[in-house]
Design a protein around this motif. Structure first.
Motif, mmCIF file in Angstrom:
data_model
loop_
_atom_site.group_PDB
_atom_site.id
_atom_site.type_symbol
_atom_site.label_atom_id
_atom_site.label_comp_id
_atom_site.label_asym_id
_atom_site.label_seq_id
_atom_site.Cartn_x
_atom_site.Cartn_y
_atom_site.Cartn_z
ATOM 1 N N PHE A 385 -36.994 -143.852 -72.110
ATOM 2 C CA PHE A 385 -36.766 -144.970 -73.018
ATOM 3 C C PHE A 385 -35.316 -145.393 -72.839
ATOM 4 O O PHE A 385 -34.393 -144.686 -73.252
ATOM 5 N N ILE A 386 -35.130 -146.545 -72.203
ATOM 6 C CA ILE A 386 -33.801 -146.994 -71.790
ATOM 7 C C ILE A 386 -33.367 -148.170 -72.658
ATOM 8 O O ILE A 386 -34.099 -149.154 -72.805
ATOM 9 N N THR A 387 -32.184 -148.066 -73.231
ATOM 10 C CA THR A 387 -31.594 -149.145 -74.012
ATOM 11 C C THR A 387 -30.422 -149.728 -73.233
ATOM 12 O O THR A 387 -29.569 -148.984 -72.730
ATOM 13 N N SER A 388 -30.398 -151.054 -73.133
ATOM 14 C CA SER A 388 -29.332 -151.743 -72.397
ATOM 15 C C SER A 388 -28.716 -152.824 -73.268
ATOM 16 O O SER A 388 -29.393 -153.428 -74.112
ATOM 17 N N GLU A 389 -27.423 -153.076 -73.041
ATOM 18 C CA GLU A 389 -26.706 -154.171 -73.691
ATOM 19 C C GLU A 389 -26.012 -154.995 -72.621
ATOM 20 O O GLU A 389 -25.291 -154.452 -71.775
ATOM 21 N N ASN A 390 -26.283 -156.304 -72.673
ATOM 22 C CA ASN A 390 -25.712 -157.205 -71.667
ATOM 23 C C ASN A 390 -26.005 -156.711 -70.250
ATOM 24 O O ASN A 390 -25.129 -156.690 -69.382
ATOM 25 N N GLU A 391 -27.261 -156.248 -70.083
ATOM 26 C CA GLU A 391 -27.769 -155.767 -68.796
ATOM 27 C C GLU A 391 -27.083 -154.506 -68.308
ATOM 28 O O GLU A 391 -27.166 -154.150 -67.133
ATOM 29 N N THR A 392 -26.386 -153.802 -69.215
ATOM 30 C CA THR A 392 -25.747 -152.532 -68.869
ATOM 31 C C THR A 392 -26.400 -151.415 -69.678
ATOM 32 O O THR A 392 -26.487 -151.495 -70.908
ATOM 33 N N GLN A 393 -26.839 -150.379 -68.990
ATOM 34 C CA GLN A 393 -27.524 -149.285 -69.664
ATOM 35 C C GLN A 393 -26.549 -148.524 -70.551
ATOM 36 O O GLN A 393 -25.461 -148.125 -70.118
ATOM 37 N N VAL A 394 -26.981 -148.283 -71.818
ATOM 38 C CA VAL A 394 -26.119 -147.558 -72.750
ATOM 39 C C VAL A 394 -26.736 -146.224 -73.176
ATOM 40 O O VAL A 394 -26.021 -145.321 -73.614
ATOM 41 N N SER A 395 -28.076 -146.090 -73.083
ATOM 42 C CA SER A 395 -28.684 -144.806 -73.435
ATOM 43 C C SER A 395 -30.011 -144.658 -72.718
ATOM 44 O O SER A 395 -30.651 -145.643 -72.338
ATOM 45 N N ASP A 396 -30.421 -143.412 -72.540
ATOM 46 C CA ASP A 396 -31.684 -143.104 -71.858
ATOM 47 C C ASP A 396 -32.223 -141.798 -72.426
ATOM 48 O O ASP A 396 -31.644 -140.728 -72.221
ATOM 49 N N PHE A 397 -33.304 -141.919 -73.183
ATOM 50 C CA PHE A 397 -33.982 -140.719 -73.672
ATOM 51 C C PHE A 397 -35.079 -140.375 -72.675
ATOM 52 O O PHE A 397 -35.930 -141.201 -72.354
ATOM 53 N N GLU A 398 -35.088 -139.118 -72.169
ATOM 54 C CA GLU A 398 -36.031 -138.705 -71.132
ATOM 55 C C GLU A 398 -36.907 -137.554 -71.636
ATOM 56 O O GLU A 398 -36.455 -136.699 -72.399
ATOM 57 N N LYS A 399 -38.130 -137.576 -71.154
ATOM 58 C CA LYS A 399 -39.068 -136.498 -71.436
ATOM 59 C C LYS A 399 -39.770 -136.149 -70.132
ATOM 60 O O LYS A 399 -40.308 -137.024 -69.457
ATOM 61 N N ARG A 400 -39.768 -134.863 -69.786
ATOM 62 C CA ARG A 400 -40.371 -134.425 -68.529
ATOM 63 C C ARG A 400 -41.315 -133.251 -68.804
ATOM 64 O O ARG A 400 -41.028 -132.389 -69.630
ATOM 65 N N ASN A 401 -42.442 -133.229 -68.082
ATOM 66 C CA ASN A 401 -43.384 -132.130 -68.219
ATOM 67 C C ASN A 401 -44.149 -131.967 -66.909
ATOM 68 O O ASN A 401 -44.713 -132.927 -66.393
ATOM 69 N N VAL A 402 -44.129 -130.746 -66.367
ATOM 70 C CA VAL A 402 -44.819 -130.454 -65.106
ATOM 71 C C VAL A 402 -45.635 -129.176 -65.292
ATOM 72 O O VAL A 402 -45.141 -128.177 -65.831
ATOM 73 N N ILE A 403 -46.901 -129.211 -64.829
ATOM 74 C CA ILE A 403 -47.775 -128.044 -64.895
ATOM 75 C C ILE A 403 -48.405 -127.818 -63.528
ATOM 76 O O ILE A 403 -48.971 -128.751 -62.945
ATOM 77 N N PHE A 404 -48.302 -126.602 -63.034
ATOM 78 C CA PHE A 404 -49.062 -126.156 -61.866
ATOM 79 C C PHE A 404 -49.990 -125.044 -62.348
ATOM 80 O O PHE A 404 -49.527 -124.004 -62.819
ATOM 81 N N ASP A 405 -51.267 -125.268 -62.243
ATOM 82 C CA ASP A 405 -52.253 -124.315 -62.763
ATOM 83 C C ASP A 405 -53.269 -124.028 -61.662
ATOM 84 O O ASP A 405 -53.917 -124.941 -61.144
#
Length: 766
Positions: A385-405
């Motif tokens: 989830f990326i928030t930008s101001e005046n086309e410049t990125q100001v924050s990035d919330f990331e979520k990652r999940n990997v499963i090998f089964d």
């Protein structure tokens, strides 16, 4: 080809009455033979077993008069050329007069056409669903694999998603999904709104909510095992179709006659070409109260694709092998902007799950068989989830999940005699799971992350004893050793079945289960809006293995087309975990250990009369949770506590035309109320002390099947459905959202049910 209905060698006790002497009024007027069989089953308490090709396009007419069962069958024989073999006064094998009957032993059915044709309840308490022969269900134009299960007693979906259903008060992640032996972790297309499994490629579905066989471990609540066909057809068959959301195609063809066959299916959304009204309504629900709700960027992407391929090989009568592949893919890339603040918000998500499995079945002799299989499954979730101001990125919330089964198993089944059967098996699995929550403003801030590997070895056995004069008992045990955790868990299972009288049967079951993989419940007081919670493995510390205990007892009454099924259960869950306030408050993001206790009653009542089928189900559920350091260590209502739920349906079938009307009502979910404080929202009135308003909606479906000509093999089906006919605005969730940092205010997010949503269907078969 319709699966031969669970018969025949190990049969129910010979009934104390003679169906030859019992006479009932019965009549048909050019009735489809399948509909006639359904009525005969209800009136005479018998079960028919046949292949679709045997009864294809046959009809029957009978004048109204009292007849015995044999008189009815004799009249049908004269009109249709069919033959009937009655076994134990109850099971009837249907065949053409010139065809030799092949009798084989399969699991018994105690309730046929449970909700509708194609859904049966077996003696072991499980449900068997055949999508190919599934009758119409309200709100569905096609037999959605997971939506069909939600109509069964004790199953609710408070968030109105296909995959987000709760079984007997358990959580969503406590339901194990298996496709051809492959573990599946994907939640569903369009963030759970559509099942990720193509129903046209699914041969049979087994749903187990109690007394499961010890071969099934890993989850604390239920098992949904889906299988594609293992037969090799003599000729090619194919079908394709579309509805208001996606298009799909399926093919099944022989490569080497009676030796090698292949089947394949593909399904894809067509939102890149056209966004239908149906799709818009689903998207409105998914993105309600989010930034995306107001997005109008033509480059936005919200799409899905799934496909599967299976090879079946039968070198001889005693051996069969298969190789199966499945792939599920969801993509989201939405950008919205605010011209007043020059801010833009970009949601990017990719959810993929693919797997493959191989299997070998060997019949060593007439009494001993072996089933060996191996699988691999990979799941990937990536969200930004990326928030930008005046086309410049100001924050990035990331979520990652990997499963090998991955895993391998082998199972031996020994038929000792007609009353005794023993099963012995071994399973090995390796699970490698990693996740991370990150927030980047000026610097990267790790909210939480973990990577864990667990290898497990399981040895299990099951013993079946069947005695018509006493009772049937299934006794099983599973012993699992988790290497990295240095832990052994013993899981006994018990199932008792007894036919007390002609029309009354009782079932009693008990089981202990353990769950080593589960989802992070990111907050006690809130649900995530999208089906994108992350999976993690038990590590023996803050994430222990979840332990479940369940006992249940009930009875089934059937007579003259009436069916009453009542089941009581009590279940406990130990060592469940949840974040106290999630990432709404980074100062209080610790995991809390807890327990859950659940008591419930499921009641199902059905009556069939002529071409009408009516049923109503009621479920009572009282689920309470307790966590360390929360709510003064006192129990509070679980968020899964939907106290009362009622589902009812009336359907009508006339030849190839079907229509179904269904209504759902349930009490609202508990939620944690907030108050306005000096620093924003505060939570001082206890956890889950309030409830959302009651939920209700009306659905309707209708389909019509036809042939283009009497000579042609080309067939088609059209249909329509409407969900929420009277457009009731149900509040289904009250959530609290922050931006996962120290300075953001918490806001309240209310989410509502899907509105008036029509859908269409067109399919062609040959």
């Amino acid at each position: 080809m319709k699966k031969l209905i669970n018969c025949i060698l190990l049969i129910l006790p010979v009934l104390a009455f003679s169906q030859e002497e019992a006479k009932f009024y019965i009549n048909f007027e050019t009735e489809n033979i399948q509909t006639a069989f359904d009525l005969i089953e209800d009136i005479y308490d018998v079960r028919f077993s046949y292949k679709d090709a045997v009864i294809k396009e046959k009809t029957v007419s009978l004048k109204k008069e009292k007849r015995t069962l044999k008189q009815v069958l004799k009249a049908i024989e004269a009109q249709t050329g069919l033959t009937f073999e009655i076994i134990a006064n109850r099971y009837i094998i249907v065949n053409k007069s010139e065809t030799q009957v092949n009798v084989q032993e399969l699991e018994k059915i105690i309730i046929n056409s449970y909700l509708t044709k194609g859904i049966s309840k077996r003696r072991d308490g499980s449900y068997e669903i055949s999508p190919k022969s599934l009758g119409i269900l309200p709100g569905l134009t096609e037999p959605d694999v997971l939506e069909s299960i939600q109509l069964l007693p004790g199953v609710v979906s408070p968030n109105e998603t296909a995959s987000g259903f709760l079984v007997r008060g358990g959580k969503m992640d406590q339901n194990r999904l298996i496709w051809d032996g492959i573990n599946i972790y994907h939640k569903g297309h369009l963030f759970g709104m559509i099942s990720p499994f193509n129903p046209n490629a699914t041969k049979a579905i087994t749903f187990i909510n109690k007394g499961s066989h010890p071969r099934y471990g890993e989850r604390a609540s239920s098992v949904i095992s889906m299988k594609t066909t293992s037969s090799i057809e003599n000729r090619m068959s194919a079908q394709f179709g579309f509805n208001g959301i996606n298009g799909d195609a399926f093919i099944d063809m022989p490569i080497i006659k009676n030796k090698l066959g292949i089947q394949a299916s593909v399904r894809s959304s067509y939102t890149g070409l056209y966004q239908s009204y149906t799709f818009d309504k689903l998207a409105d629900k998914v993105f309600e109260s989010t930034k995306i709700e107001d997005g109008d960027n033509p480059d936005n992407d919200f799409s899905f694709l799934d496909y599967n391929i299976k090879l079946n090989y039968k070198p001889n009568t005693n051996n069969s092998l298969y190789a199966s592949l499945i792939s599920i893919d969801n993509q989201l890339n939405y950008t919205v902007g605010d011209s007043n603040t020059n801010e833009s918000f970009n949601d990017i998500m990719s959810i993929k799950n693919y797997g493959y499995g191989v299997g070998w079945y060997k019949q060593w002799n007439s009494r001993l068989s072996q089933n060996t299989s191996a699988y691999f499954s990979e799941y990937n979730l990536n969200y930004n989830f990326i928030t930008s101001e005046n086309e410049t990125q100001v924050s990035d919330f990331e979520k990652r999940n990997v499963i090998f089964d991955s895993g391998i198993s082998t199972e031996f089944t020994q038929q000792i005699n007609t009353q005794n059967t023993a099963t012995l098996g071994y399973q090995f699995s390796l699970k490698d799971v990693g996740y991370a929550f990150l927030n980047t403003t000026n610097l990267e801030f790790v909210l939480d992350e973990d990577k864990t590997v667990v290898k497990s070895h399981a040895l299990y056995g099951n013993y079946n004893y069947k005695n018509s004069k006493l009772f049937d008992v299934s006794l099983g045990i599973r012993a699992s050793y988790f290497e990295e955790l240095e832990t052994v868990r013993i899981e006994p299972r018990l199932l008792l079945y007894k036919q007390l009288f002609k029309n009354i049967k009782i079932q009693i079951s008990g089981e202990i289960k353990n769950q080593v993989i589960s989802e992070i419940d990111e907050t006690i007081i809130s649900d995530l809006s999208l089906e994108n919670r992350v999976w993690r493995l038990a590590n023996g510390r803050e994430f222990p293995i979840i332990k479940s205990k369940q006992v249940s007892a009930g009875f089934i009454y059937t007579k003259n087309g009436w069916t009453l099924d009542v089941d009581n259960y009590y279940k406990t869950l130990d060592d469940i975990t949840a974040l106290s306030f999630g990432f709404l408050n980074p100062n209080n993001s610790q995991f809390n250990l807890g327990e859950q206790r659940i008591y419930g009653v499921d009641v199902f009542l059905r009556k069939r009369f002529r071409a009408f089928n009516s049923w109503v189900s009621y479920s009572f559920n009282n689920s309470e949770s307790k966590y360390q350091n929360l709510n003064n260590d006192q129990y509070f209502d679980s968020r899964s506590n939907v106290r009362h739920a009622v589902t009812t349906s009336l359907s009508y079938k006339l030849s190839n035309f079907q229509v179904a009307l269904g209504w759902r009502w349930q009490t609202g979910k508990p939620y944690t109320a907030s108050t306005n404080g000096v620093d924003g929202l505060e939570f001082n009135n206890g956890i889950n002390t309030e409830r959302l308003p009651n939920y209700h909606r009306l659905d309707i479906s209708s389909t019509y099947a036809f042939k283009f000509s009497t000579e042609s093999q080309l067939r088609a089906k059209i249909g329509f459905s409407i969900r929420n006919v009277y457009n009731n605005k149900n509040l289904i969730s009250r959530e609290y959202r922050g931006n996962n940092d120290f300075n953001s205010e918490i806001e309240t997010i209310d989410r509502f049910s899907i509105g008036f949503t029509p859908n269409i269907l067109f399919r062609m078969y040959w």
